[in-house]
Design a protein around this motif. Structure first.
Motif, mmCIF file in Angstrom:
data_model
loop_
_atom_site.group_PDB
_atom_site.id
_atom_site.type_symbol
_atom_site.label_atom_id
_atom_site.label_comp_id
_atom_site.label_asym_id
_atom_site.label_seq_id
_atom_site.Cartn_x
_atom_site.Cartn_y
_atom_site.Cartn_z
ATOM 1 N N SER A 122 0.887 -1.512 0.040
ATOM 2 C CA SER A 122 0.154 0.274 -0.206
ATOM 3 C C SER A 122 0.739 1.455 -0.106
ATOM 4 C CB SER A 122 -1.023 0.078 1.219
ATOM 5 O OG SER A 122 -2.047 1.317 1.640
ATOM 6 N N ARG A 123 0.873 1.941 -0.880
ATOM 7 C CA ARG A 123 2.110 3.021 -0.998
ATOM 8 C C ARG A 123 1.711 3.944 -0.023
ATOM 9 N NH1 ARG A 123 6.143 4.492 -5.345
ATOM 10 N NH2 ARG A 123 7.449 4.999 -3.625
ATOM 11 N N ALA A 124 2.887 4.307 0.768
ATOM 12 C CA ALA A 124 3.029 5.746 1.247
ATOM 13 C C ALA A 124 3.863 6.428 1.562
ATOM 14 C CB ALA A 124 2.646 5.295 2.843
ATOM 15 N N ILE A 125 3.847 7.183 0.552
ATOM 16 C CA ILE A 125 5.226 7.634 -0.023
ATOM 17 C C ILE A 125 5.658 9.196 1.212
ATOM 18 C CG2 ILE A 125 4.118 8.730 -1.633
ATOM 19 C CD1 ILE A 125 7.454 8.303 -3.629
ATOM 20 N N CYS A 126 6.381 9.273 1.216
ATOM 21 C CA CYS A 126 6.843 10.593 2.564
ATOM 22 C C CYS A 126 6.203 11.567 2.067
ATOM 23 C CB CYS A 126 8.285 10.704 3.055
ATOM 24 S SG CYS A 126 8.816 11.871 3.938
ATOM 25 N N SER A 127 4.983 12.275 2.141
ATOM 26 C CA SER A 127 4.339 13.752 1.498
ATOM 27 C C SER A 127 6.139 14.916 1.337
ATOM 28 C CB SER A 127 3.520 14.432 2.590
ATOM 29 O OG SER A 127 2.617 13.538 2.368
ATOM 30 N N MET A 128 7.209 15.055 2.816
ATOM 31 C CA MET A 128 8.313 15.462 2.227
ATOM 32 C C MET A 128 9.280 15.373 1.279
ATOM 33 S SD MET A 128 7.409 17.675 5.375
ATOM 34 C CE MET A 128 8.978 17.991 5.511
ATOM 35 N N GLU A 129 9.207 14.137 0.508
ATOM 36 C CA GLU A 129 9.358 14.798 -0.608
ATOM 37 C C GLU A 129 9.263 15.328 -1.731
ATOM 38 O OE1 GLU A 129 11.949 12.474 -1.858
ATOM 39 O OE2 GLU A 129 12.549 11.190 0.229
ATOM 40 N N TYR A 130 7.751 15.519 -1.241
ATOM 41 C CA TYR A 130 7.338 16.610 -2.365
ATOM 42 C C TYR A 130 7.305 17.990 -1.647
ATOM 43 C CZ TYR A 130 4.789 12.483 -4.305
ATOM 44 O OH TYR A 130 4.607 11.637 -5.777
ATOM 45 N N ILE A 131 7.281 17.795 -1.238
ATOM 46 C CA ILE A 131 6.824 19.080 0.074
ATOM 47 C C ILE A 131 8.607 19.823 0.380
ATOM 48 C CG2 ILE A 131 7.665 20.683 2.402
ATOM 49 C CD1 ILE A 131 5.006 17.950 2.858
ATOM 50 N N TYR A 132 9.840 19.043 0.921
ATOM 51 C CA TYR A 132 11.290 19.410 0.871
ATOM 52 C C TYR A 132 12.799 19.058 0.412
ATOM 53 C CZ TYR A 132 14.939 21.192 4.365
ATOM 54 O OH TYR A 132 15.773 21.209 4.290
ATOM 55 N N PHE A 133 12.950 17.432 0.555
ATOM 56 C CA PHE A 133 13.875 17.223 0.309
ATOM 57 C C PHE A 133 13.911 16.722 -1.081
ATOM 58 C CE2 PHE A 133 12.571 14.817 4.278
ATOM 59 C CZ PHE A 133 13.522 15.126 4.894
ATOM 60 N N ALA A 134 13.502 16.122 -1.671
ATOM 61 C CA ALA A 134 13.625 16.214 -2.958
ATOM 62 C C ALA A 134 14.136 17.367 -4.263
ATOM 63 C CB ALA A 134 12.772 15.634 -4.215
ATOM 64 N N ARG A 135 14.635 17.254 -5.041
ATOM 65 C CA ARG A 135 15.255 18.235 -5.893
ATOM 66 C C ARG A 135 13.600 18.721 -6.914
ATOM 67 N NH1 ARG A 135 21.138 18.636 -8.364
ATOM 68 N NH2 ARG A 135 19.824 18.116 -10.483
ATOM 69 N N PRO A 136 13.720 20.458 -6.964
ATOM 70 C CA PRO A 136 12.924 20.137 -8.027
ATOM 71 C C PRO A 136 12.755 19.742 -9.720
ATOM 72 C CG PRO A 136 13.474 22.533 -6.900
ATOM 73 C CD PRO A 136 14.888 21.377 -6.698
ATOM 74 N N ASP A 137 14.244 19.280 -9.680
ATOM 75 C CA ASP A 137 14.112 18.879 -11.025
ATOM 76 C C ASP A 137 13.525 17.483 -10.863
ATOM 77 O OD1 ASP A 137 16.519 18.564 -9.750
ATOM 78 O OD2 ASP A 137 17.593 18.276 -11.381
ATOM 79 N N SER A 138 13.415 16.759 -10.014
ATOM 80 C CA SER A 138 13.034 15.583 -10.118
ATOM 81 C C SER A 138 11.671 15.310 -10.380
ATOM 82 C CB SER A 138 13.781 14.875 -8.690
ATOM 83 O OG SER A 138 15.119 14.961 -8.264
ATOM 84 N N ASN A 139 11.469 13.643 -10.679
ATOM 85 C CA ASN A 139 10.278 13.291 -10.559
ATOM 86 C C ASN A 139 10.075 12.260 -9.534
ATOM 87 O OD1 ASN A 139 9.690 15.426 -12.379
ATOM 88 N ND2 ASN A 139 10.171 13.834 -14.282
ATOM 89 N N VAL A 140 8.790 12.684 -8.541
ATOM 90 C CA VAL A 140 8.774 11.314 -7.545
ATOM 91 C C VAL A 140 7.671 10.839 -8.286
ATOM 92 C CG1 VAL A 140 8.640 10.560 -4.964
ATOM 93 C CG2 VAL A 140 9.824 13.068 -5.424
ATOM 94 N N ASP A 141 7.978 9.382 -8.251
ATOM 95 C CA ASP A 141 6.313 8.706 -8.323
ATOM 96 C C ASP A 141 6.188 8.934 -9.403
ATOM 97 O OD1 ASP A 141 5.132 6.112 -8.578
ATOM 98 O OD2 ASP A 141 4.186 6.788 -6.541
#
Length: 470
Positions: free
Chosen positions: A242-261
């Motif tokens: 059951s997908r539960a990807i960390c919301s903070m990846e979108y909010i803060y952690f990941a680089r803006p040029d990345s695509n997360v899921d």
């Protein structure tokens, strides 16, 4: 905002490649692109088909590696890691990848995330004779693999995965095989790509862009991928996912040029800013964002309200990392060194300051004060995420409610503490709507535990800080 001044840090980034003559060099560039995920240590392990070689050290990627190191790192495949210490603490012994040698073969492991039952498993393994060389929870997996009775390495790994709980994106390599696995909830991002005939795996897709690889697909929650000279195979080691990807990846952690899921991070953050403007508008003269991760949300807020976006704060990129400072007073001075207000933009203006989150509140208070000292007549703080009221046990260094300002104070109390004219947060509904993930369930396939206290996995008692044990 900068992780090292904010007090919100993700554990690490993982990169792996199989089937390239310059595997170590490609991994070096891949780790550079993931440097934002960890700045305390870096390492690379390579295989030439017969032996595993390693180099790792404390510091940034370009501090750990120079051209001379790559003469020792010859091979066709490699795994790499950048680390920010959460579980197990820091130090060279905990820098990854971890490398283990036995009489028959070698095994190296790189891990992004945190195992919530690591302590319980470690106690069990020690009672059976295991001796641990590090305090990292990642080492537990190596012991589980080596103790497994299954003959095939893939089955040993699957057996180990069946016993661990929590967040994990693993890259495990031997002399002739690379294995990649993502936890059944997919709490951490992990993607598969191609570079010519080589296979590439990375925590973020921005690493593919840097090394010239093409994105193939996301690694699925509960999936085990095995890559060797014969090609690639895949199987599900956990059927109930059951997908539960960390919301903070979108909010803060990941680089803006990345695509997360398969969702672009900049686009998601800009949408969060628009949602924030809809929920919490204010009359003002200028909108500015705290660099770097809040810029996208600030642009969205400005577009939605029609208030001009301006570069009201500048980040000094040539100042040392402030997380090493030993006192809160020096850390706050580090904030002032890292960020500078642009007086010509904010002087005499009503300013909307957009930030992505508030953890302890000390940085926000310092920034509001700086804006006022630069002549801002009003400072309205808008946060493009809900209040963080609960600790994270999956690889973010917020392990107690005691350190979270929103867990102990009302929004009005927080506003007074930071000296803002107004303060507003994005709602949870606005968060899920803004990110725009498919409506798989009420959480839209995201982990919202730091906002709601509802964790997607069991949390073991010895994972909790004494302050948070009931």
């Amino acid at each position: 905002m900068l992780a090292e001044i904010k007090g919100l840090n993700e554990e690490c980034g993982v990169f792996a490649i199989w089937g390239h003559k310059d595997a170590a060099q490609i991994t070096y560039y891949g780790l550079h692109s993931l440097q934002h995920r960890g700045q305390e240590g870096a390492g690379i392990v390579v295989t030439d088909g017969e032996k595993l070689s390693i180099h790792k050290g404390l510091g940034l990627v370009n501090e750990v590696f120079d051209s001379s190191k790559f003469t020792e790192l010859y091979g066709k495949a490699a795994i790499g890691h950048v680390r920010y210490a959460t579980a197990g603490g820091g130090g060279l012994v905990n820098c990854q990848p971890l490398l283990f040698q036995s009489q028959t073969d070698g095994l190296s492991i790189a891990h992004n995330g945190n195992l919530v039952n690591a302590n319980a498993l470690k106690h069990q393994l020690e009672s059976q004779g295991s001796i641990f060389q590090s305090t990292s929870d990642t080492e537990v997996v190596a012991h589980l693999i080596k103790r497994s009775v299954y003959p095939r390495l893939e089955d040993k790994f699957k057996n180990a995965l069946s016993m661990i709980k929590g967040a994990y994106a693993f890259a495990v390599m031997t002399e002739n095989k690379l294995m990649v696995a993502l936890d059944p909830n997919g709490l951490r991002p992990l993607s598969l790509g191609r570079l010519g005939d080589a296979y590439v795996v990375a925590s973020e897709t921005c690493a593919f862009d840097i090394v010239g690889a093409t994105f193939e697909r996301e690694v699925k929650p509960g999936e085990l991928i095995v890559i060797d000279d014969n090609g690639i195979t895949s199987e599900m080691f956990a059927r109930s996912t059951s997908r539960a990807i960390c919301s903070m990846e979108y909010i803060y952690f990941a680089r803006p040029d990345s695509n997360v899921d398969e969702i672009n991070v900049h686009t998601a953050r800009k949408s969060l800013g628009k949602q924030l403007a809809i929920e919490s508008p204010i009359e003002a003269d200028v909108v500015t964002g705290v660099p770097d991760s809040s810029i996208s949300a600030a642009i969205g807020y400005a577009e939605q309200t029609g208030i001009p976006y301006e570069l009201g704060m500048i980040k000094n990129r040539y100042v040392g990392r402030t997380f090493i400072q030993p006192s809160q007073e020096l850390r706050e001075q580090g904030v002032k060194m890292k960020l500078s207000p642009v007086r010509g933009v904010v002087e005499g203006k009503r300013v909307v300051m957009i930030d992505d989150s508030i953890v302890r509140g000390t940085t926000s208070r310092r920034i509001v004060k700086m804006l006022r000292e630069a002549g801002a007549t009003e400072v309205h703080v808008r946060i493009s995420s809900p209040p963080i009221t609960n600790p994270c046990f999956y690889g973010i260094d917020t392990s107690t409610t005691e350190e979270l300002i929103a867990s102990n104070h009302s929004i009005e109390e927080m506003r007074e503490m930071m000296g803002a004219d107004t303060l507003a947060f994005l709602s949870i509904e606005g968060l899920t709507q803004g990110i725009g993930r498919p409506d798989e369930d009420a959480n839209c396939g995201q982990c919202l535990a730091c906002f709601t206290g509802q964790y997607p996995t069991e949390i073991y008692p010895d994972t909790l800080h004494p302050h948070d044990k009931s």
